[in-house]
Motif scaffolding. Structure first.
Motif, short mmCIF file in Angstrom:
data_model
loop_
_atom_site.label_atom_id
_atom_site.label_comp_id
_atom_site.label_asym_id
_atom_site.label_seq_id
_atom_site.Cartn_x
_atom_site.Cartn_y
_atom_site.Cartn_z
N PHE A 176 73.97 21.42 84.71
CA PHE A 176 73.90 20.13 85.40
C PHE A 176 72.71 20.08 86.35
O PHE A 176 72.26 21.11 86.86
N THR A 177 72.22 18.87 86.57
CA THR A 177 71.19 18.64 87.59
C THR A 177 71.87 18.36 88.92
O THR A 177 73.09 18.18 88.99
N GLU A 178 71.08 18.27 89.99
CA GLU A 178 71.66 17.94 91.29
C GLU A 178 72.32 16.56 91.26
O GLU A 178 73.40 16.36 91.83
N ASN A 179 71.65 15.59 90.62
CA ASN A 179 72.23 14.25 90.53
C ASN A 179 73.55 14.27 89.77
O ASN A 179 74.50 13.55 90.11
N GLY A 180 73.59 15.10 88.72
CA GLY A 180 74.83 15.22 87.96
C GLY A 180 75.96 15.80 88.81
O GLY A 180 77.10 15.34 88.75
N LEU A 181 75.63 16.81 89.62
CA LEU A 181 76.63 17.39 90.52
C LEU A 181 77.09 16.36 91.55
O LEU A 181 78.26 16.32 91.93
N ASN A 182 76.18 15.53 92.01
CA ASN A 182 76.56 14.45 92.93
C ASN A 182 77.62 13.56 92.32
O ASN A 182 78.61 13.18 92.97
N GLU A 183 77.42 13.21 91.04
CA GLU A 183 78.38 12.33 90.37
C GLU A 183 79.73 13.01 90.19
O GLU A 183 80.78 12.38 90.32
N LEU A 184 79.71 14.29 89.87
CA LEU A 184 80.98 15.02 89.75
C LEU A 184 81.72 14.98 91.08
O LEU A 184 82.95 14.81 91.13
N CYS A 185 80.98 15.15 92.17
CA CYS A 185 81.60 15.08 93.50
C CYS A 185 82.19 13.70 93.75
O CYS A 185 83.29 13.56 94.30
N ASP A 186 81.46 12.67 93.36
CA ASP A 186 81.93 11.29 93.58
C ASP A 186 83.23 11.02 92.84
O ASP A 186 84.05 10.22 93.31
N TYR A 187 83.41 11.66 91.70
CA TYR A 187 84.63 11.45 90.93
C TYR A 187 85.73 12.44 91.29
O TYR A 187 86.76 12.51 90.62
N GLY A 188 85.52 13.19 92.37
CA GLY A 188 86.58 14.05 92.89
C GLY A 188 86.84 15.29 92.07
O GLY A 188 87.97 15.80 92.06
N VAL A 189 85.82 15.79 91.36
CA VAL A 189 86.00 17.02 90.58
C VAL A 189 86.33 18.17 91.52
O VAL A 189 85.77 18.30 92.61
N ASP A 190 87.26 19.01 91.10
CA ASP A 190 87.72 20.14 91.91
C ASP A 190 86.56 20.99 92.40
O ASP A 190 85.63 21.28 91.65
N GLU A 191 86.63 21.41 93.68
CA GLU A 191 85.54 22.17 94.29
C GLU A 191 85.29 23.49 93.58
O GLU A 191 84.16 23.96 93.50
N SER A 192 86.34 24.10 93.04
CA SER A 192 86.14 25.36 92.32
C SER A 192 85.25 25.16 91.10
O SER A 192 84.44 26.03 90.76
#
Length: 272
Positions: free
Chosen positions: A156-172
């Motif tokens: 993933f890119t940084e932007n992709g990780l941002n989107e995962l965070c926005d959708y509440g993907v588990d921190e682990s």
């Protein structure tokens, strides 16, 4: 009549003849799968004939490529929901995120598509970052999101990780993905000073630059970073980290300036 004969002649018949001649088709083979021809024909006949063609092909055991399934569903030519639900299970290759997104948009009842996605993601998948981010907005619950993201080893890119965070993907999962993607990660509960820095890759200095650097170092010792803004923006190393569910360059900071604000080297530093 074989399917090959029907396909060769159908565009010269009236609509009523196109429909009635379907009953004469005795087989859809055996010379390879005619799925491409069936997909093409469905686009150019009326809806009743298109639906009958699909029913007969499925009953004869014809299997379709994922792109053909998405195209047939997107055509709006098939009235029979049961035939569509059976069609999406016949693919001979893997779906992309975009194709599954098309099915979710086109089937009157998306539940069979959710079941299909659940079946696909219950095992390791080929999904890319783009596939995952395309499907995330449509998934019904956190469990489905976790299973989708966890099914792939995509980078993933940084932007992709941002989107995962926005959708509440588990921190682990975020931590796991950031590690394999080579992106620094910091615990959201850590203070700003503990956010990991992305070390810059310095260029090898030339002879003249080396002489100047040596003179400067001889004149005064190199100050040790205190983790606070010194006002010397020009010598701040680049940095960023993960904090409070976002990837960022520090509180009010920008790439290229470790401890200062958005003023950069303009003299408008925000002393922390």
């Amino acid at each position: 009549m074989t399917w090959a004969e029907y396909y060769e002649r159908y565009d010269g018949w009236q609509e009523s003849t196109q429909y009635s001649r379907l009953a004469s088709i005795t087989n859809f083979g055996p010379d390879g799968s005619p799925s491409e021809e069936i997909c093409d024909c469905i686009q150019y006949v009326d809806m009743r004939t298109a639906t009958s063609i699909l029913r007969r092909a499925l009953a004869a055991g014809v299997r379709f490529r994922a792109a053909e399934v998405a195209e047939i569903a997107d055509s709006g030519q098939i009235e029979d929901e049961e035939a569509l639900e059976k069609l999406i299970q016949t693919t001979v290759d893997a779906y992309t995120g975009e194709q599954l997104d098309t099915l979710l948009s086109c089937l009157p009842n998306p539940e069979p598509v959710f079941e299909l996605i659940d079946k696909i993601t219950s095992k390791p998948t080929h999904f890319t970052e783009e596939d995952v981010l395309t499907l995330l907005p449509n998934l019904p619950d956190e469990e489905s999101i976790y299973q989708l993201v966890n099914s792939t080893d995509a980078i993933f890119t940084e932007n992709g990780l941002n989107e995962l965070c926005d959708y509440g993907v588990d921190e682990s999962l975020i931590r796991k993905i950031s590690k394999r993607s080579g992106i620094p990660y910091a615990d959201p509960d850590e203070s700003d000073e503990k956010i990991p820095l992305k070390e810059a890759q310095p260029r090898k200095p030339g002879l003249f630059s080396s002489i100047l650097m040596g003179m400067a170092m001889a004149g005064s010792p190199k100050p040790k970073s205190t983790g606070r803004c010194t006002g010397d923006c020009a010598h701040c190393p680049p940095h960023y980290g993960y904090r409070y569910g976002r990837w960022y360059y520090g509180h009010g900071h920008t790439h290229g300036c470790e401890f200062c604000g958005n003023g950069g080297c303009s003299g408008k530093c925000n002393i922390d």
